[in-house]
Design a protein around this motif. Sequence first.
Motif, PDB file in Angstrom:
ATOM      1  N   GLU A  87       0.839  -1.212   0.000  1.00  0.00           N
ATOM      2  CA  GLU A  87       0.000   0.000   0.000  1.00  0.00           C
ATOM      3  C   GLU A  87       0.874   1.263   0.000  1.00  0.00           C
ATOM      4  O   GLU A  87       0.631   2.206  -0.761  1.00  0.00           O
ATOM      5  CB  GLU A  87      -0.890  -0.025   1.244  1.00  0.00           C
ATOM      6  N   PHE A  88       1.918   1.254   0.831  1.00  0.00           N
ATOM      7  CA  PHE A  88       2.681   2.496   0.994  1.00  0.00           C
ATOM      8  C   PHE A  88       3.642   2.722  -0.179  1.00  0.00           C
ATOM      9  O   PHE A  88       3.897   3.861  -0.563  1.00  0.00           O
ATOM     10  CB  PHE A  88       3.368   2.504   2.358  1.00  0.00           C
ATOM     11  N   GLY A  89       4.122   1.617  -0.774  1.00  0.00           N
ATOM     12  CA  GLY A  89       4.928   1.739  -2.001  1.00  0.00           C
ATOM     13  C   GLY A  89       4.076   2.326  -3.119  1.00  0.00           C
ATOM     14  O   GLY A  89       4.538   3.152  -3.915  1.00  0.00           O
ATOM     15  N   LEU A  90       2.799   1.901  -3.157  1.00  0.00           N
ATOM     16  CA  LEU A  90       1.887   2.391  -4.199  1.00  0.00           C
ATOM     17  C   LEU A  90       1.615   3.891  -4.010  1.00  0.00           C
ATOM     18  O   LEU A  90       1.637   4.664  -4.984  1.00  0.00           O
ATOM     19  CB  LEU A  90       0.579   1.599  -4.157  1.00  0.00           C
ATOM     20  N   ILE A  91       1.392   4.306  -2.762  1.00  0.00           N
ATOM     21  CA  ILE A  91       1.125   5.730  -2.496  1.00  0.00           C
ATOM     22  C   ILE A  91       2.355   6.559  -2.902  1.00  0.00           C
ATOM     23  O   ILE A  91       2.232   7.626  -3.523  1.00  0.00           O
ATOM     24  CB  ILE A  91       0.762   5.964  -1.011  1.00  0.00           C
ATOM     25  N   GLN A  92       3.545   6.037  -2.609  1.00  0.00           N
ATOM     26  CA  GLN A  92       4.770   6.763  -2.974  1.00  0.00           C
ATOM     27  C   GLN A  92       4.877   6.899  -4.496  1.00  0.00           C
ATOM     28  O   GLN A  92       5.247   7.945  -5.024  1.00  0.00           O
ATOM     29  CB  GLN A  92       5.966   5.989  -2.437  1.00  0.00           C
ATOM     30  N   ARG A  93       4.512   5.813  -5.194  1.00  0.00           N
ATOM     31  CA  ARG A  93       4.549   5.821  -6.652  1.00  0.00           C
ATOM     32  C   ARG A  93       3.592   6.887  -7.203  1.00  0.00           C
ATOM     33  O   ARG A  93       3.940   7.653  -8.091  1.00  0.00           O
ATOM     34  CB  ARG A  93       4.094   4.435  -7.116  1.00  0.00           C
ATOM     35  N   VAL A  94       2.376   6.927  -6.627  1.00  0.00           N
ATOM     36  CA  VAL A  94       1.391   7.930  -7.076  1.00  0.00           C
ATOM     37  C   VAL A  94       1.934   9.329  -6.814  1.00  0.00           C
ATOM     38  O   VAL A  94       1.873  10.214  -7.681  1.00  0.00           O
ATOM     39  CB  VAL A  94       0.032   7.741  -6.342  1.00  0.00           C
ATOM     40  N   SER A  95       2.512   9.539  -5.635  1.00  0.00           N
ATOM     41  CA  SER A  95       2.957  10.903  -5.306  1.00  0.00           C
ATOM     42  C   SER A  95       4.111  11.322  -6.200  1.00  0.00           C
ATOM     43  O   SER A  95       4.282  12.505  -6.487  1.00  0.00           O
ATOM     44  CB  SER A  95       3.307  11.036  -3.821  1.00  0.00           C
ATOM     45  N   GLN A  96       4.898  10.349  -6.721  1.00  0.00           N
ATOM     46  CA  GLN A  96       5.974  10.715  -7.647  1.00  0.00           C
ATOM     47  C   GLN A  96       5.431  11.027  -9.038  1.00  0.00           C
ATOM     48  O   GLN A  96       6.045  11.754  -9.811  1.00  0.00           O
ATOM     49  CB  GLN A  96       7.007   9.584  -7.730  1.00  0.00           C
ATOM     50  N   GLN A  97       4.262  10.431  -9.371  1.00  0.00           N
ATOM     51  CA  GLN A  97       3.693  10.636 -10.709  1.00  0.00           C
ATOM     52  C   GLN A  97       3.001  11.991 -10.840  1.00  0.00           C
ATOM     53  O   GLN A  97       2.757  12.466 -11.930  1.00  0.00           O
ATOM     54  CB  GLN A  97       2.686   9.512 -11.033  1.00  0.00           C
ATOM     55  N   PHE A  98       2.644  12.593  -9.696  1.00  0.00           N
ATOM     56  CA  PHE A  98       1.918  13.865  -9.740  1.00  0.00           C
ATOM     57  C   PHE A  98       2.724  14.941  -9.030  1.00  0.00           C
ATOM     58  O   PHE A  98       3.266  14.688  -7.958  1.00  0.00           O
ATOM     59  CB  PHE A  98       0.565  13.741  -9.025  1.00  0.00           C
ATOM     60  N   ALA A  99       2.776  16.144  -9.623  1.00  0.00           N
ATOM     61  CA  ALA A  99       3.359  17.273  -8.914  1.00  0.00           C
ATOM     62  C   ALA A  99       2.270  17.716  -7.946  1.00  0.00           C
ATOM     63  O   ALA A  99       1.351  18.430  -8.314  1.00  0.00           O
ATOM     64  CB  ALA A  99       3.686  18.384  -9.891  1.00  0.00           C
ATOM     65  N   SER A 100       2.353  17.248  -6.709  1.00  0.00           N
ATOM     66  CA  SER A 100       1.237  17.432  -5.792  1.00  0.00           C
ATOM     67  C   SER A 100       1.275  18.836  -5.197  1.00  0.00           C
ATOM     68  O   SER A 100       1.293  19.004  -3.989  1.00  0.00           O
ATOM     69  CB  SER A 100       1.304  16.314  -4.762  1.00  0.00           C
ATOM     70  N   HIS A 101       1.315  19.851  -6.083  1.00  0.00           N
ATOM     71  CA  HIS A 101       1.385  21.215  -5.565  1.00  0.00           C
ATOM     72  C   HIS A 101       0.508  22.154  -6.363  1.00  0.00           C
ATOM     73  O   HIS A 101       0.322  21.983  -7.549  1.00  0.00           O
ATOM     74  CB  HIS A 101       2.833  21.718  -5.551  1.00  0.00           C
ATOM     75  N   CYS A 102      -0.052  23.111  -5.687  1.00  0.00           N
ATOM     76  CA  CYS A 102      -0.877  24.115  -6.339  1.00  0.00           C
ATOM     77  C   CYS A 102      -0.704  25.392  -5.540  1.00  0.00           C
ATOM     78  O   CYS A 102      -0.074  25.378  -4.482  1.00  0.00           O
ATOM     79  CB  CYS A 102      -2.335  23.662  -6.351  1.00  0.00           C
ATOM     80  N   ASP A 103      -1.292  26.464  -6.018  1.00  0.00           N
ATOM     81  CA  ASP A 103      -1.248  27.723  -5.274  1.00  0.00           C
ATOM     82  C   ASP A 103      -1.744  27.510  -3.853  1.00  0.00           C
ATOM     83  O   ASP A 103      -2.825  26.950  -3.658  1.00  0.00           O
ATOM     84  CB  ASP A 103      -2.203  28.730  -5.945  1.00  0.00           C
TER      85      ASP A 103
END
Length: 334
Positions: free
Chosen positions: A8-24
């Motif tokens: 589960e946590f490897g998958l979450i890390q993978r998702v967070s690397q695929q998206f620039a999880s930042h906005c204004d």
Amino acid sequence: MRIGEIGEFGLIQRVSQQFASHCDGCIDGIGDDCAVLEMPGCKDLLLVTTDLLVESIHFIRDQIPPRTLGRKSLSVNLSDIAAMGGVPWAFFLSIALPESIDLEFIDAFMMGIHDRSRQFNVALLGGDTTRADAHLTINITVLGKSPHHRVKRRSGAQPGDIIQVSGQLGSSAAGLHLLLNDQLGEDTGKFIAAHLDPEPRLAVGLALSEIPGVTSMIDVSDGLLQDLSHICERSLSGARVDFDAIPHHPDLLNCARQDDRMMKQWVVSGGEDYELVWTVSPTDELRALNSVRDAGARNAASIGVITDTGRVELFDGNGAMEIPNIGWDHFRNA
Ligand code: ADP
Ligand code: MG
């Protein structure tokens, strides 16, 4: 590759690397108990958290009264606001319902949601409703607020900081074991209640948010060692935990029918206690304990120390303890 290989946590890390999880205005995105956002013109920070409860995975429909299921659904989300030291504000409720479900079940479920929303003064502002093929599925998103300097994150723990916990661990895992093995008896009510009807530790989280020496915090949803390992990962540190100092119910060994190994496993890696775990600089150790006890956490205790080893280690009076399973991972435990 199967998901089980990364977990589960490897998958979450993978998702967070695929998206620039930042906005204004985004201060924290993926990776903590809540996302943290700035609201223009407002001194408070906005906290956002979401959790999913799926029938047969998170609960068995005929083993939890519907009103209790409603309470638990909101409680587990509120616990993530507590883990950041925030105050809950509003929530959204989405449900997928099998056609066979009775209206009485839904009414009771909503009463449970209502119980907790009134108790913690959090308003329902919307959601979504659909049909499900088989399994009742519940998703709640909670918004919370926190004054700027008070957010507590998983990152921030420093070697030498003391690790503290807000209450007894292992009771929820014991309750689940009793339910699954049909071992309900006269003295088992407290364990069943710990599993089915946890109380989010909002007053405790808020009390800790006022102490600058509190350096990190998380709630215990997946098991003490698993959740502590998230603090260590985000803080680039390790942890040394003294098993003998971890509070647990005095009847826990009886509940495990004297199986010492099982009892210890419940304490260190049983999930869903929804207590808080935090780290605090040694100078504020007593202040934090006194403050959370005033906020209702009578069994709070110091249980270990942050190290620079990068590992979570567990000891008791006899030395290092083996850790067969550190906690819950949806794809590794399944
Ligand atoms: P918690 O147990 O506190 O709810 P989780 O372990 O579920 O936290 O999630 C850890 C972090 O990963 C959180 O910041 C959460 O928002 C994020 N996360 C989990 N699943 C997803 C997903 N599918 N997409 C994006 N972020 C996710
Ligand atoms: Mg959490």
